[in-house]
Enzyme design. Structure first.
Site, mmCIF file in Angstrom:
data_model
loop_
_atom_site.group_PDB
_atom_site.id
_atom_site.type_symbol
_atom_site.label_atom_id
_atom_site.label_comp_id
_atom_site.label_asym_id
_atom_site.label_seq_id
_atom_site.Cartn_x
_atom_site.Cartn_y
_atom_site.Cartn_z
ATOM 1 N N ARG A 142 -16.257 -42.512 3.812
ATOM 2 C CA ARG A 142 -16.068 -43.248 2.571
ATOM 3 C C ARG A 142 -17.409 -43.799 2.108
ATOM 4 N NH1 ARG A 142 -12.200 -40.864 2.995
ATOM 5 N NH2 ARG A 142 -10.000 -41.456 2.866
ATOM 6 N N GLU B 214 -15.387 -41.483 -8.143
ATOM 7 C CA GLU B 214 -15.076 -40.056 -8.134
ATOM 8 C C GLU B 214 -14.033 -39.754 -9.196
ATOM 9 O OE1 GLU B 214 -13.894 -38.785 -4.229
ATOM 10 O OE2 GLU B 214 -15.720 -39.523 -3.265
ATOM 11 N N HIS C 218 -16.632 -34.130 -2.337
ATOM 12 C CA HIS C 218 -15.517 -34.648 -1.547
ATOM 13 C C HIS C 218 -14.552 -33.526 -1.154
ATOM 14 C CE1 HIS C 218 -12.916 -38.467 -0.710
ATOM 15 N NE2 HIS C 218 -12.914 -37.605 0.304
#
Length: 324
Positions: free
Chosen positions: A235, A264, A284
């Site tokens: 994270r 994001e 990601h």
């Protein structure tokens, strides 16, 4: 029953084998965009009774829930996290079903980033695309010290990858995790300072919560070697704001491999990390893998079907099921 599946960035969910579980459902809406505004998202979800979330791409908060009076169930792919306001779900009588996860895809992506950053593979490929030959010289994994902060399922897999490649593994984290690493034949760091100063590669594998938010400070990164690498597939918020770009500009660490970001999706090609030549960025994709998606969405769809059949499973706030 009206079901909506949110934030299918890659337009792949409908092609999954597990999607067939929803064949008997007449109304299934798949949204491919990442809408952040609660009012606009609620308008797109008018009348929806079940939401299926793609990991943590959607924030479920009171601003959204207050606009969805028909919503009865949120089915989470993988484990729930801070993106879901459980108190708000309880307030509006919305049940939340938790799914399952797998460490395989994120561990593999972590190792891929380690290899790509150390060997500087992306830069070599880009050089060839521009008519150049052997533009750089990378480093091997063998003989390096791989620092792992967080010795859970993913951290253990990465540690074993490192062992196969002939690297030393140095673990930092809770006392229990460090002792477990020691039992497994790996080294535990004597202190956080020793961890950051000794490791050639540091990879983060911590859960994000109140105690771990900003746990990596710029002063920690300043202790890393100028040849060292920081990998983050966990994270972004584990690292204090601006700490990583500031440290990279100072040359400690010298390189980074990043899969997670504070905001994001990242659509801005001028994002600071994307412009740094010593950083490899991926969008990601740690958990974005075919078998992983079948696992994540298969469990989420099963929870939906069980709920509709009156036998709800894996509900994390069962008290709402008893509300009149």
């Amino acid at each position: 029953m009206s079901i909506a599946i949110l934030d299918d960035y890659q337009h792949v969910i409908q092609g999954l084998e597990c999607f067939n579980m929803l064949d008997e459902q007449e109304e299934v809406l798949i949204l491919h965009t990442a809408e952040k505004d609660p009012a606009r998202l609620a308008a797109a979800l008018d009348g929806v009774e079940v939401l299926v979330l793609t990991r943590e791409r959607t924030d479920i908060n009171e601003a959204l829930l207050s606009r969805l009076p028909h919503l009865r169930l949120i089915s989470q792919t993988g484990k729930i996290s801070r993106h879901i306001d459980l108190d708000a779900c309880n307030k509006y009588g919305v049940a939340v079903a938790e799914g399952v996860g797998s460490p395989i895809a994120p561990a593999e992506l972590t190792w891929a980033l380690i290899m790509n950053v150390l060997r500087q593979i992306p830069a070599a490929i880009e050089g060839m695309k521009h008519g150049k030959w052997q533009v750089n010289m990378g480093q091997s994994v063998h003989g390096k010290t791989i620092g792992i902060w967080g010795y859970g399922k993913i951290g253990k897999m990465v540690a074993n990858y490192a062992k196969v490649f002939g690297a030393r593994v140095l673990v930092w984290g809770s006392e229990a995790s460090r002792e477990k690493a020691l039992e497994d034949g790996f080294d535990k760091a004597a202190s956080k300072a020793a961890f950051f100063s000794q490791a050639d590669v540091i990879t983060l594998h911590l859960r994000l919560n109140e105690s771990t938010t900003g746990i990596v400070q710029e002063i920690d990164l300043d202790m890393m070697k100028p040849t060292a690498v920081l990998i983050n597939t966990a994270r972004a918020e584990l690292i204090a704001p601006d700490a990583l770009p500031n440290a990279l500009k100072k040359g400690r660490p010298g390189f980074a491999g990043i899969d997670v970001y504070e905001e994001e999706p990242v659509y801005n090609p001028d994002d600071e990390l994307l412009k740094m030549p010593n950083v490899v960025c991926t969008p990601h994709i740690g958990y974005v893998e075919k078998n992983g998606y079948e696992l994540y969405f298969g469990a989420a769809f099963e929870n939906v079907i069980n709920f509709l059949q009156g036998t709800p499973t894996h509900i994390v706030n069962p008290q709402v099921l008893r509300q009149p």
